[in-house]
Design a protein around this motif. Structure first.
Motif, short mmCIF file in Angstrom:
data_model
loop_
_atom_site.label_atom_id
_atom_site.label_comp_id
_atom_site.label_asym_id
_atom_site.label_seq_id
_atom_site.Cartn_x
_atom_site.Cartn_y
_atom_site.Cartn_z
N LEU A 196 36.04 37.21 45.28
CA LEU A 196 37.17 36.28 45.22
C LEU A 196 37.50 35.74 46.61
N ALA A 241 44.35 39.50 39.58
CA ALA A 241 43.23 38.82 40.23
C ALA A 241 42.52 37.86 39.26
N GLN A 242 42.46 38.22 37.99
CA GLN A 242 41.77 37.37 37.01
C GLN A 242 42.42 36.00 36.89
N LEU A 277 37.32 31.79 47.36
CA LEU A 277 38.47 31.02 47.86
C LEU A 277 38.19 30.41 49.22
N ALA A 313 32.96 37.04 41.11
CA ALA A 313 34.31 37.60 41.01
C ALA A 313 34.72 37.76 39.54
N ALA A 314 34.49 36.74 38.74
CA ALA A 314 34.87 36.82 37.32
C ALA A 314 34.12 37.96 36.64
N ILE A 341 41.12 33.78 39.74
CA ILE A 341 39.71 33.40 39.65
C ILE A 341 39.49 32.43 38.49
N SER A 397 32.62 32.65 42.63
CA SER A 397 33.64 32.73 41.59
C SER A 397 33.07 33.37 40.32
N GLY A 444 35.00 42.61 42.95
CA GLY A 444 35.58 41.35 42.49
C GLY A 444 36.47 40.70 43.54
N LEU A 445 37.27 41.51 44.24
CA LEU A 445 38.12 40.96 45.29
C LEU A 445 37.29 40.43 46.46
#
Length: 174
Positions: free
Chosen positions: A124, A45-46, A128, A86-87, A49, A83, A120-121
């Motif tokens: 994300l 995932a990283q 997105l 998420a990061a 992002i 974002s 985080g997802l």
């Protein structure tokens, strides 16, 4: 809707991932395995992002963005903030591990990493979706941006949350 294994045959061939103890596996070994699997998911995932965040940073200073409308700027800010969220959430398991390492709290670490990954997802998916809506709005217009954003968010919700929830319910029943 087709089953996951019908859409992605490689997934069907993969061994099932479980956090349940394996035969002869100790609690500590299970926690180590669960944490290693979580970290692998975070690594995947990283990458996404990081690419999205870098693209958004560039977009904010690109000459084409100078003519952005107030709505496009607001959408940009939502995407940029999501974002960053998420990061932060996806990097958190590594930071938490550093601060909790060697304190014999692996079970807390695994639970914390799981919550961070889910958070985080979620960020994300929002990042997105809003980035797609922003680009579609700038390129095609607000109607296309709304449709594209709705389709993207529905896609993430189906693949990431609704599909797995359906499988969990089916597993509990049978």
């Amino acid at each position: 809707m087709p089953e996951t294994h019908e859409m992605f045959p490689a997934i069907a061939a993969a061994p099932p991932v479980t956090y349940l103890p394996q035969p002869g596996e100790s609690r500590a070994a299970r926690l180590d395995r669960a944490y290693a699997e979580l970290l692998q998911e975070v690594r995947i995932a990283q990458c996404g992002i990081q690419i999205l965040f870098a693209s958004l940073l560039y977009l904010g200073v690109a000459p084409a963005f100078a003519g952005a409308t107030a709505a496009e700027r607001a959408l940009y800010c939502v995407s940029l903030a999501a974002s960053i969220g998420a990061a932060g959430a996806l990097l958190a398991p590594a930071a938490v591990h550093r601060f909790m390492w060697d304190h014999r709290v692996k079970d807390d670490l695994v639970r914390s990493a799981h919550r961070c990954l889910v958070t985080g997802l979620s960020f994300l998916a929002l990042a997105l979706t809003s980035a797609l809506a922003l680009i579609l709005n700038m390129a095609l217009g607000p109607l296309e941006a709304s449709v594209g954003g709705t389709v993207a968010l529905s896609w993430f919700a189906t693949l990431w949350w609704l599909g797995p929830a359906r499988r969990r319910r089916a597993r509990r029943r049978g």
